[in-house]
Design a protein around this motif. Sequence first.
Motif, PDB file in Angstrom:
ATOM      1  N   GLN A   1       0.960  -1.162   0.010  1.00 22.22           N
ATOM      2  CA  GLN A   1       0.018  -0.015  -0.088  1.00 22.22           C
ATOM      3  C   GLN A   1       0.967   1.141  -0.079  1.00 22.22           C
ATOM      4  N   PRO A   2       2.063   1.383   0.739  1.00 20.13           N
ATOM      5  CA  PRO A   2       2.881   2.425   0.578  1.00 20.13           C
ATOM      6  C   PRO A   2       3.250   2.668  -0.625  1.00 20.13           C
ATOM      7  N   ALA A   3       3.720   1.609  -1.179  1.00 19.81           N
ATOM      8  CA  ALA A   3       4.448   1.794  -2.657  1.00 19.81           C
ATOM      9  C   ALA A   3       3.257   2.287  -3.507  1.00 19.81           C
ATOM     10  N   ILE A   4       2.143   1.782  -3.714  1.00 20.47           N
ATOM     11  CA  ILE A   4       0.892   2.146  -4.384  1.00 20.47           C
ATOM     12  C   ILE A   4       0.612   3.709  -4.242  1.00 20.47           C
ATOM     13  N   SER A   5       0.594   4.130  -2.773  1.00 19.44           N
ATOM     14  CA  SER A   5       0.483   5.419  -2.576  1.00 19.44           C
ATOM     15  C   SER A   5       1.632   6.317  -3.115  1.00 19.44           C
ATOM     16  N   LYS A   6       2.743   5.946  -3.064  1.00 17.05           N
ATOM     17  CA  LYS A   6       3.684   6.946  -3.694  1.00 17.05           C
ATOM     18  C   LYS A   6       3.590   6.992  -5.195  1.00 17.05           C
ATOM     19  N   HIS A   7       3.328   5.795  -5.793  1.00 16.97           N
ATOM     20  CA  HIS A   7       3.105   5.771  -7.430  1.00 16.97           C
ATOM     21  C   HIS A   7       1.738   6.672  -7.843  1.00 16.97           C
ATOM     22  N   LEU A   8       0.901   6.639  -6.866  1.00 15.39           N
ATOM     23  CA  LEU A   8      -0.340   7.574  -7.158  1.00 15.39           C
ATOM     24  C   LEU A   8       0.095   8.883  -7.111  1.00 15.39           C
ATOM     25  N   GLY A   9       0.769   9.252  -6.204  1.00 16.28           N
ATOM     26  CA  GLY A   9       1.471  10.538  -5.762  1.00 16.28           C
ATOM     27  C   GLY A   9       1.986  11.281  -7.025  1.00 16.28           C
ATOM     28  N   VAL A  10       2.788  10.537  -7.700  1.00 14.58           N
ATOM     29  CA  VAL A  10       3.682  10.675  -8.802  1.00 14.58           C
ATOM     30  C   VAL A  10       2.674  10.866 -10.203  1.00 14.58           C
ATOM     31  N   LEU A  11       1.788  10.032 -10.088  1.00 17.87           N
ATOM     32  CA  LEU A  11       0.662  10.173 -11.246  1.00 17.87           C
ATOM     33  C   LEU A  11      -0.139  11.686 -11.101  1.00 17.87           C
ATOM     34  N   LYS A  12      -0.319  11.759  -9.756  1.00 16.48           N
ATOM     35  CA  LYS A  12      -1.105  12.970  -9.640  1.00 16.48           C
ATOM     36  C   LYS A  12      -0.373  14.261  -9.778  1.00 16.48           C
ATOM     37  N   LEU A  13       0.781  14.319  -9.489  1.00 19.25           N
ATOM     38  CA  LEU A  13       1.776  15.195  -9.894  1.00 19.25           C
ATOM     39  C   LEU A  13       1.924  15.599 -11.420  1.00 19.25           C
ATOM     40  N   ALA A  14       1.688  14.298 -12.117  1.00 21.00           N
ATOM     41  CA  ALA A  14       1.736  14.579 -13.646  1.00 21.00           C
ATOM     42  C   ALA A  14       0.241  14.790 -13.994  1.00 21.00           C
ATOM     43  N   HIS A  15      -0.534  14.971 -13.071  1.00 24.54           N
ATOM     44  CA  HIS A  15      -2.068  15.315 -13.600  1.00 24.54           C
ATOM     45  C   HIS A  15      -2.599  14.224 -14.459  1.00 24.54           C
ATOM     46  N   LEU A  16      -2.086  12.951 -14.216  1.00 20.35           N
ATOM     47  CA  LEU A  16      -2.544  11.820 -14.532  1.00 20.35           C
ATOM     48  C   LEU A  16      -3.751  11.222 -14.038  1.00 20.35           C
ATOM     49  N   VAL A  17      -3.907  11.651 -12.714  1.00 16.34           N
ATOM     50  CA  VAL A  17      -4.858  11.145 -11.845  1.00 16.34           C
ATOM     51  C   VAL A  17      -5.478  11.979 -11.086  1.00 16.34           C
ATOM     52  N   ARG A  18      -6.464  12.242 -10.467  1.00 14.23           N
ATOM     53  CA  ARG A  18      -7.131  13.087  -9.349  1.00 14.23           C
ATOM     54  C   ARG A  18      -7.756  12.277  -8.335  1.00 14.23           C
ATOM     55  N   ASP A  19      -7.679  13.017  -7.178  1.00 14.84           N
ATOM     56  CA  ASP A  19      -8.147  11.857  -6.024  1.00 14.84           C
ATOM     57  C   ASP A  19      -9.286  12.766  -5.455  1.00 14.84           C
ATOM     58  N   ARG A  20     -10.143  11.951  -4.355  1.00 17.44           N
ATOM     59  CA  ARG A  20     -11.044  12.742  -3.518  1.00 17.44           C
ATOM     60  C   ARG A  20     -11.093  11.913  -2.339  1.00 17.44           C
ATOM     61  N   ARG A  21     -11.293  12.399  -1.234  1.00 21.02           N
ATOM     62  CA  ARG A  21     -11.325  11.787  -0.128  1.00 21.02           C
ATOM     63  C   ARG A  21     -13.020  11.763   0.197  1.00 21.02           C
ATOM     64  N   GLU A  22     -13.266  10.287   0.745  1.00 15.96           N
ATOM     65  CA  GLU A  22     -14.316  10.087   1.230  1.00 15.96           C
ATOM     66  C   GLU A  22     -14.292   9.209   2.531  1.00 15.96           C
ATOM     67  N   GLY A  23     -14.326  10.032   3.627  1.00 14.97           N
ATOM     68  CA  GLY A  23     -14.332   9.435   4.783  1.00 14.97           C
ATOM     69  C   GLY A  23     -12.915   9.145   5.052  1.00 14.97           C
ATOM     70  N   ARG A  24     -12.749   7.634   5.189  1.00 13.88           N
ATOM     71  CA  ARG A  24     -11.166   7.475   5.731  1.00 13.88           C
ATOM     72  C   ARG A  24     -10.479   6.877   4.164  1.00 13.88           C
ATOM     73  N   GLU A  25     -11.229   6.933   3.219  1.00  8.72           N
ATOM     74  CA  GLU A  25     -10.796   6.289   1.930  1.00  8.72           C
ATOM     75  C   GLU A  25     -10.406   7.370   0.868  1.00  8.72           C
ATOM     76  N   THR A  26      -9.439   7.242   0.098  1.00 16.12           N
ATOM     77  CA  THR A  26      -8.982   8.094  -0.983  1.00 16.12           C
ATOM     78  C   THR A  26      -9.298   7.305  -2.328  1.00 16.12           C
ATOM     79  N   HIS A  27     -10.121   8.017  -3.021  1.00 18.01           N
ATOM     80  CA  HIS A  27     -10.574   7.390  -4.364  1.00 18.01           C
ATOM     81  C   HIS A  27      -9.824   8.169  -5.517  1.00 18.01           C
ATOM     82  N   TYR A  28      -9.246   7.313  -6.363  1.00 20.51           N
ATOM     83  CA  TYR A  28      -8.533   7.807  -7.682  1.00 20.51           C
ATOM     84  C   TYR A  28      -9.302   7.606  -8.982  1.00 20.51           C
TER      85      TYR A  28
END
Length: 107
Positions: free
Chosen positions: A43-70
């Motif tokens: 999970q930490p590795a996935i989160s790090k990869h998603l962070g890189v994708l987010k910086l490149a504007h390839l994904v967006r995230d939204r929080r819903e409770g304790r979950e982050t949706h991409y």
Amino acid sequence: MQIASDDLFKALADPTRRALFERLTRDGEQTVHALTDRSGVSQPAISKHLGVLKLAHLVRDRREGRETHYTAEPKALAPLVDWMSLYGVFWRDRFDRLESLLKRMDQ
């Protein structure tokens, strides 16, 4: 090429990030938990990869409770498409010249 394009190319250079982006594009919005379960990566590795994708504007995230949706942002691939189009024209021109040269050599 702009800095944003560099971020895009760096983000897509990693096969795990490409797989995450492709999965989000194909399957739609998913939580970090769902992406981790089927990835074989921590999970930490996935989160790090998603962070890189987010910086490149390839994904967006939204929080819903304790979950982050991409969600994938395929429109962010526009600089890549533009770059490939530019080099597509370049190589077509080169191949046309080579074909012309070979025809002249055959005569």
